[in-house]
Structure formats: C-alpha cells, structure tokens
Design an enzyme around this catalytic site. Structure first.
Site, short mmCIF file in Angstrom:
data_model
loop_
_atom_site.label_atom_id
_atom_site.label_comp_id
_atom_site.label_asym_id
_atom_site.label_seq_id
_atom_site.Cartn_x
_atom_site.Cartn_y
_atom_site.Cartn_z
N VAL A 109 35.50 10.51 -16.58
CA VAL A 109 35.73 9.11 -16.89
C VAL A 109 36.07 8.87 -18.35
CG1 VAL A 109 34.30 8.20 -15.04
CG2 VAL A 109 33.25 8.82 -17.20
N SER A 114 37.02 2.17 -21.91
CA SER A 114 35.75 1.51 -21.58
C SER A 114 34.81 2.48 -20.87
CB SER A 114 36.01 0.31 -20.67
OG SER A 114 36.67 0.71 -19.48
N CYS A 115 34.97 3.78 -21.12
CA CYS A 115 34.23 4.77 -20.35
C CYS A 115 32.74 4.77 -20.65
CB CYS A 115 34.80 6.16 -20.61
SG CYS A 115 34.62 6.70 -22.33
N GLY A 116 32.35 4.25 -21.82
CA GLY A 116 30.93 4.23 -22.13
C GLY A 116 30.44 5.49 -22.81
#
Length: 291
Positions: A109, A114-116
């Site tokens: 991801v 905005s994958c964190g």
C-alpha cells in the site's frame, strides 16, 4: 464500454443572461483490476487504455517489470451478478512461472500518498522493489530551453482536454524533446500508468532515456511511478511534495517543478540539467552547478 466524454445539460449565466445548453464533460468510471482472477484494486479513471492502465499499475506495484510476464489482459465477461459486461473490470493473467504476490489488505500500500506509512518506509519500499533502478549511462542531459518548450507540446497533444477542460495529462519525451507518447485521464496517476503500461506491452521498459512530464503537481506517487519504470527525469508544471523530493534524492531521479515558460525549479538530480557553468545564489556560499 464507457465513453471518454459525456454530455450533460447545464444552465449558463453570462453577464446576467441565462441560457440552457449541453456541455461536454470528461467521463469518470470505476475500474476494478483483478490479478489472476482475484480483486486487487479499484481506481476511478477515464475509460480508454484500460489494459495499459492495469499493466502500468502492476509495474508501479512491483508485481511485473517485463511484457513477457503478462499472459493476457481481458475484460471480465459477466462482470455483474446479472451477467452484464460493464467493461469496468479487467483481469490480468500472469504468465506461467511468474510469482503471484499475496493479495491482501496488507499488500504494497506504499503506492499511494495516503498510505499511512512513514516517509522512511515508503522510500525504502520503492528502493527495494523497483525492477528498473535508474541507470542512464551516460546520464540524460536536457537543457532548460528544451524543458521550457515541453508544456506547450503536451498541451497541443491534449485532444480531450480541448473539449472538456477537465483532464490531467502525462507525456513521455525523448532526451531531444521528441514526443513519444501522451495519455489523458481524470487522475494524473492513471495517465502515468497508461504511459508505463503501453511501454511495457511494447517491450520498451525501462524508459531510461525518457523525460516524463505531468500536468499539475508532482506527488510522491508520481515520482514513485517514474522510478519503478526506470525514468530518469520527472518534470511537473506545479509544485512537488516534500516526500517526492526525498524519493528523487534517494533514487537518483531528476525532479523539476514549476515548469512554466523559461522558469523552473530543480529539486534533485541537477546533473541532468545542461546548464552553463555558473554559481547558484542562495543560502550559504554559492556553489557551482554541473556544466
């Protein structure tokens, strides 16, 4: 199959005069990408070049790196419960012997801004998974005058934008400024995936002698896509993000932002910009640029 543009009724107000007329809008529809029959991702895109988009996405994900690794890409027949083919679901079947990654919610991801994940994890993920590390030897060398001319060449090639005013674009240029390919989409990242996917199916990866130009800003995601395709130079008409600059410095990507006419900012990889030997005025003592 969904169309690239659609017509919608609109009320126009011009200098107090009110009229009704149809307007041409860019189409936006979801595309579900499946890998060997299993759902992988959904993206909102402008219909068209769907197979290239799916292939480019898989390159960006680090799943594939060569055209020979793809056995087939097809629209899924009976994509809905009532058996209707929406042309909004594609299935990529890998060639025999190509490893299929574990497709879970915990997959790679890092590919979205905005994958964190933290910045360090994102940078490490791209560096360790790219199949085509940037290796332009000798380095691509592009002068500021040539770079300054590219946005107008891109704009002239945007056929759908002229009708809708609502599309992003991405283009590949040779190091001499020749337009190699251009793609449009409501998503700038999709336009880049379409370029990379087409290059994959044409067996042109890595794109080690190319310049990628994108409309708008240069996010981490776009820099990552350039690196995964082996593109040595990314230019954008607007600003880059801080993580995009970090990734460029980490991987050797040349990153140019605010490319507007003769003005531009070089954020990383300045050795590929053919400048006269001069000094850069800024913080601290002037330093020489590569000439």
């Amino acid at each position: 199959m969904g169309r690239v543009t659609e017509r919608r009724r609109t009320i126009r107000i011009r200098d107090g005069a009110v009229s009704t007329r149809p307007d041409t809008l860019v189409a936006e529809e979801p595309l579900e990408i499946r890998l060997n029959g299993k759902p992988l991702a959904i993206t909102m895109r402008t219909p068209g070049d769907d197979f290239a988009l799916a292939a480019g996405f898989l390159v960006s994900e680090g799943v594939i790196g060569e055209g020979s690794e793809v056995q087939s890409i097809v629209y899924c027949a009976g994509a809905t419960t009532d058996g209707v083919n929406t042309y909004n679901v594609v299935d990529v079947k890998l060639a025999p012997g190509v490893a299929v990654p574990d497709i879970t919610l915990e997959r790679n991801v890092y590919t979205t801004s905005s994958c964190g994940l933290c910045g360090k994890a994102s940078l490490d993920a791209v560096r360790t998974t790219t199949r085509h590390p940037i290796a332009d030897t000798p380095p691509v060398r592009v002068g500021p005058e040539l770079l300054a001319a590219l946005p107008d060449r891109l704009r002239a090639a945007q056929r759908v934008f002229d009708r809708t005013g609502g599309l992003h674009a991405a283009a590949l240029f040779s190091e001499t400024g020749e337009l190699i390919d251009v793609r449009e989409d409501v998503g700038r990242h999709n336009a880049v995936d379409k370029l990379v996917g087409r290059a994959l199916t044409d067996n042109r990866l890595p794109l080690s002698r190319s310049v990628l130009l994108v409309s708008g800003r240069a996010s981490f995601e776009l820099a990552q896509k350039a690196v995964m395709a082996g593109i040595p130079m990314l230019a954008a008409v607007s600003a880059p993000s801080s993580l995009a600059v970090d990734l460029a410095a980490e991987t050797g990507l040349t990153l140019v932002g605010f490319l507007r006419g003769p003005s531009m900012n070089v954020y990383a990889g300045e050795h590929r910009i053919a400048l006269e030997a001069t000094a850069v005025q800024g913080e601290g003592a002037p330093r020489p640029l590569h000439g």
